[in-house]
Design a protein around this motif. Structure first.
Motif, PDB file in Angstrom:
ATOM      1  N   THR A  24       0.844  -1.183   0.000  1.00 28.40           N
ATOM      2  CA  THR A  24       0.000   0.000   0.000  1.00 28.40           C
ATOM      3  C   THR A  24       0.882   1.236   0.000  1.00 28.40           C
ATOM      4  O   THR A  24       1.717   1.405   0.884  1.00 28.40           O
ATOM      5  CB  THR A  24      -0.928   0.013   1.232  1.00 28.40           C
ATOM      6  OG1 THR A  24      -1.710  -1.185   1.201  1.00 28.40           O
ATOM      7  CG2 THR A  24      -1.828   1.220   1.220  1.00 28.40           C
ATOM      8  N   ILE A  25       0.720   2.076  -1.017  1.00 31.08           N
ATOM      9  CA  ILE A  25       1.521   3.285  -1.175  1.00 31.08           C
ATOM     10  C   ILE A  25       0.603   4.491  -0.977  1.00 31.08           C
ATOM     11  O   ILE A  25      -0.410   4.621  -1.658  1.00 31.08           O
ATOM     12  CB  ILE A  25       2.169   3.347  -2.574  1.00 31.08           C
ATOM     13  CG1 ILE A  25       3.024   2.111  -2.825  1.00 31.08           C
ATOM     14  CG2 ILE A  25       2.988   4.622  -2.735  1.00 31.08           C
ATOM     15  CD1 ILE A  25       3.491   1.954  -4.251  1.00 31.08           C
ATOM     16  N   ASP A  26       0.957   5.339  -0.040  1.00 28.89           N
ATOM     17  CA  ASP A  26       0.222   6.580   0.176  1.00 28.89           C
ATOM     18  C   ASP A  26       0.868   7.676  -0.662  1.00 28.89           C
ATOM     19  O   ASP A  26       2.062   7.940  -0.527  1.00 28.89           O
ATOM     20  CB  ASP A  26       0.229   6.979   1.656  1.00 28.89           C
ATOM     21  CG  ASP A  26      -0.572   6.013   2.499  1.00 28.89           C
ATOM     22  OD1 ASP A  26      -1.637   5.567   2.028  1.00 28.89           O
ATOM     23  OD2 ASP A  26      -0.132   5.696   3.615  1.00 28.89           O
ATOM     24  N   ILE A  27       0.074   8.289  -1.538  1.00 28.73           N
ATOM     25  CA  ILE A  27       0.598   9.319  -2.432  1.00 28.73           C
ATOM     26  C   ILE A  27       0.387  10.691  -1.813  1.00 28.73           C
ATOM     27  O   ILE A  27      -0.707  11.005  -1.333  1.00 28.73           O
ATOM     28  CB  ILE A  27      -0.073   9.234  -3.818  1.00 28.73           C
ATOM     29  CG1 ILE A  27       0.309   7.906  -4.476  1.00 28.73           C
ATOM     30  CG2 ILE A  27       0.325  10.407  -4.689  1.00 28.73           C
ATOM     31  CD1 ILE A  27      -0.258   7.691  -5.835  1.00 28.73           C
ATOM     32  N   ILE A  28       1.429  11.487  -1.825  1.00 28.39           N
ATOM     33  CA  ILE A  28       1.379  12.858  -1.313  1.00 28.39           C
ATOM     34  C   ILE A  28       0.873  13.733  -2.457  1.00 28.39           C
ATOM     35  O   ILE A  28       1.605  14.073  -3.382  1.00 28.39           O
ATOM     36  CB  ILE A  28       2.778  13.303  -0.848  1.00 28.39           C
ATOM     37  CG1 ILE A  28       3.309  12.318   0.190  1.00 28.39           C
ATOM     38  CG2 ILE A  28       2.737  14.721  -0.299  1.00 28.39           C
ATOM     39  CD1 ILE A  28       4.800  12.401   0.417  1.00 28.39           C
ATOM     40  N   MET A  29      -0.413  14.075  -2.406  1.00 30.00           N
ATOM     41  CA  MET A  29      -1.068  14.759  -3.524  1.00 30.00           C
ATOM     42  C   MET A  29      -0.475  16.137  -3.808  1.00 30.00           C
ATOM     43  O   MET A  29      -0.402  16.546  -4.962  1.00 30.00           O
ATOM     44  CB  MET A  29      -2.572  14.891  -3.269  1.00 30.00           C
ATOM     45  CG  MET A  29      -3.314  13.595  -3.448  1.00 30.00           C
ATOM     46  SD  MET A  29      -3.005  12.804  -5.043  1.00 30.00           S
ATOM     47  CE  MET A  29      -3.647  14.011  -6.160  1.00 30.00           C
ATOM     48  N   ASP A  30      -0.045  16.855  -2.777  1.00 29.42           N
ATOM     49  CA  ASP A  30       0.523  18.185  -3.014  1.00 29.42           C
ATOM     50  C   ASP A  30       1.759  18.105  -3.906  1.00 29.42           C
ATOM     51  O   ASP A  30       1.964  18.953  -4.773  1.00 29.42           O
ATOM     52  CB  ASP A  30       0.868  18.863  -1.691  1.00 29.42           C
ATOM     53  CG  ASP A  30      -0.381  19.128  -0.853  1.00 29.42           C
ATOM     54  OD1 ASP A  30      -1.485  19.138  -1.435  1.00 29.42           O
ATOM     55  OD2 ASP A  30      -0.247  19.316   0.362  1.00 29.42           O
ATOM     56  N   ARG A  31       2.580  17.086  -3.704  1.00 24.29           N
ATOM     57  CA  ARG A  31       3.779  16.915  -4.541  1.00 24.29           C
ATOM     58  C   ARG A  31       3.409  16.509  -5.960  1.00 24.29           C
ATOM     59  O   ARG A  31       4.014  16.956  -6.917  1.00 24.29           O
ATOM     60  CB  ARG A  31       4.714  15.880  -3.931  1.00 24.29           C
ATOM     61  CG  ARG A  31       5.350  16.345  -2.659  1.00 24.29           C
ATOM     62  CD  ARG A  31       6.337  15.339  -2.154  1.00 24.29           C
ATOM     63  NE  ARG A  31       6.860  15.728  -0.853  1.00 24.29           N
ATOM     64  CZ  ARG A  31       7.642  14.965  -0.124  1.00 24.29           C
ATOM     65  NH1 ARG A  31       7.989  13.773  -0.555  1.00 24.29           N
ATOM     66  NH2 ARG A  31       8.079  15.384   1.042  1.00 24.29           N
ATOM     67  N   LEU A  32       2.407  15.640  -6.072  1.00 22.17           N
ATOM     68  CA  LEU A  32       1.974  15.202  -7.395  1.00 22.17           C
ATOM     69  C   LEU A  32       1.353  16.350  -8.173  1.00 22.17           C
ATOM     70  O   LEU A  32       1.645  16.560  -9.349  1.00 22.17           O
ATOM     71  CB  LEU A  32       0.985  14.043  -7.262  1.00 22.17           C
ATOM     72  CG  LEU A  32       0.528  13.380  -8.555  1.00 22.17           C
ATOM     73  CD1 LEU A  32       1.694  12.732  -9.270  1.00 22.17           C
ATOM     74  CD2 LEU A  32      -0.544  12.344  -8.261  1.00 22.17           C
ATOM     75  N   LEU A  33       0.520  17.134  -7.506  1.00 19.65           N
ATOM     76  CA  LEU A  33      -0.142  18.257  -8.168  1.00 19.65           C
ATOM     77  C   LEU A  33       0.822  19.383  -8.517  1.00 19.65           C
ATOM     78  O   LEU A  33       0.543  20.193  -9.399  1.00 19.65           O
ATOM     79  CB  LEU A  33      -1.274  18.792  -7.292  1.00 19.65           C
ATOM     80  CG  LEU A  33      -2.468  17.854  -7.128  1.00 19.65           C
ATOM     81  CD1 LEU A  33      -3.422  18.383  -6.080  1.00 19.65           C
ATOM     82  CD2 LEU A  33      -3.169  17.633  -8.451  1.00 19.65           C
ATOM     83  N   ALA A  34       1.973  19.447  -7.844  1.00 21.81           N
ATOM     84  CA  ALA A  34       2.964  20.483  -8.131  1.00 21.81           C
ATOM     85  C   ALA A  34       3.713  20.225  -9.438  1.00 21.81           C
ATOM     86  O   ALA A  34       4.375  21.113  -9.963  1.00 21.81           O
ATOM     87  CB  ALA A  34       3.961  20.595  -6.979  1.00 21.81           C
ATOM     88  N   SER A  35       3.581  19.027  -9.983  1.00 19.55           N
ATOM     89  CA  SER A  35       4.284  18.693 -11.221  1.00 19.55           C
ATOM     90  C   SER A  35       3.617  19.368 -12.425  1.00 19.55           C
ATOM     91  O   SER A  35       2.401  19.252 -12.613  1.00 19.55           O
ATOM     92  CB  SER A  35       4.297  17.190 -11.440  1.00 19.55           C
ATOM     93  OG  SER A  35       4.869  16.893 -12.694  1.00 19.55           O
ATOM     94  N   PRO A  36       4.398  20.038 -13.266  1.00 19.72           N
ATOM     95  CA  PRO A  36       3.819  20.675 -14.446  1.00 19.72           C
ATOM     96  C   PRO A  36       3.363  19.665 -15.507  1.00 19.72           C
ATOM     97  O   PRO A  36       2.624  20.012 -16.415  1.00 19.72           O
ATOM     98  CB  PRO A  36       4.957  21.550 -14.982  1.00 19.72           C
ATOM     99  CG  PRO A  36       6.197  20.947 -14.444  1.00 19.72           C
ATOM    100  CD  PRO A  36       5.830  20.308 -13.142  1.00 19.72           C
ATOM    101  N   ASN A  37       3.765  18.414 -15.375  1.00 16.52           N
ATOM    102  CA  ASN A  37       3.417  17.386 -16.359  1.00 16.52           C
ATOM    103  C   ASN A  37       2.098  16.689 -16.059  1.00 16.52           C
ATOM    104  O   ASN A  37       1.589  15.952 -16.896  1.00 16.52           O
ATOM    105  CB  ASN A  37       4.525  16.325 -16.407  1.00 16.52           C
ATOM    106  CG  ASN A  37       5.862  16.921 -16.725  1.00 16.52           C
ATOM    107  OD1 ASN A  37       6.006  17.672 -17.679  1.00 16.52           O
ATOM    108  ND2 ASN A  37       6.851  16.616 -15.908  1.00 16.52           N
ATOM    109  N   LEU A  38       1.535  16.921 -14.890  1.00 14.85           N
ATOM    110  CA  LEU A  38       0.363  16.166 -14.466  1.00 14.85           C
ATOM    111  C   LEU A  38      -0.859  16.404 -15.344  1.00 14.85           C
ATOM    112  O   LEU A  38      -1.547  15.461 -15.722  1.00 14.85           O
ATOM    113  CB  LEU A  38       0.021  16.469 -13.004  1.00 14.85           C
ATOM    114  CG  LEU A  38      -1.158  15.686 -12.453  1.00 14.85           C
ATOM    115  CD1 LEU A  38      -0.848  14.198 -12.449  1.00 14.85           C
ATOM    116  CD2 LEU A  38      -1.523  16.169 -11.075  1.00 14.85           C
TER     117      LEU A  38
END
Length: 149
Positions: free
Chosen positions: A76-90
Motif C-alpha cells: 500500500t503506497i500513500d501518495i502525497i497529492m501536493d507533490r503530485l499536483l505540483a508537477s507541471p506534467n500532471l
C-alpha cells in the motif's frame, strides 16, 4: 507487478485530482525466488517517483521467500497529492489518461542454503511503469534489479 488499485481518488472535471485529497495505491506484486536458497527478508521500503520527484512511499512487512517459489504480496503506497499536483506534467498526462511513474524498492535479508551457507543480501529494484488512470491497468513496465551479497 500484477496490477494496481487506486482508492480514494477524487477528480475535478474527471481529469485532475482534487487538492488535499488522499490517494492510496495498492500494488499487487509477485516476487519469484529462482534460487536454491531461502530468503528471509526484513521490512521493505518502496519509494514512488513522478518525473524524478518523490510522491509516495510505502513500507512492507517482513517475510520469507522459499526456494523456487513465488511470494505474492500487497503493498500500500500513500501518495502525497501536493507533490503530485505540483508537477507541471500532471495535467498533460491526466488528459492523455496515462501516468508514467517509477519506483525504487530495497529489500534486505539473509539467504540460507541447507543451513550451511548463510549470507546477508540486499535486493534493490527499480521499476518504471505506465498506468492507465481510468482502467487502473498497467500498460507497460520495466524492471531492473541488483543483488548485493
Amino acid at each position: 507487478m500484477n496490477g494496481i488499485t487506486v482508492t480514494k481518488l477524487e477528480l475535478i472535471n474527471g481529469t485532475t485530482p482534487k487538492l488535499g485529497s488522499k490517494v492510496t495505491v495498492r500494488a499487487h506484486v509477485s516476487v519469484k525466488n529462482p534460487n536454491i536458497a531461502s530468503f528471509k527478508y526484513r521490512n521493505t521500503t518502496t519509494t514512488l517517483y513522478y518525473y524524478g520527484k518523490v510522491v509516495g512511499d510505502a513500507r512492507g512487512h517482513a517475510g520469507r521467500a522459499k526456494p523456487h517459489r513465488t511470494v505474492r504480496m500487497n503493498i500500500t503506497i500513500d501518495i502525497i497529492m501536493d507533490r503530485l499536483l505540483a508537477s507541471p506534467n500532471l495535467v498533460a498526462d491526466a488528459s492523455s489518461g496515462t501516468l508514467t511513474m517509477s519506483s525504487y524498492s530495497r529489500i534486505g535479508g539473509r539467504i540460507n542454503v541447507l543451513n550451511i551457507i548463510k549470507r546477508h543480501v540486499t535486493v534493490k529494484m527499480n521499476c518504471s511503469m505506465t498506468v492507465d488512470i481510468f482502467s487502473q491497468a498497467i500498460q507497460a513496465q520495466k524492471w531492473k534489479r541488483k543483488v548485493d551479497l
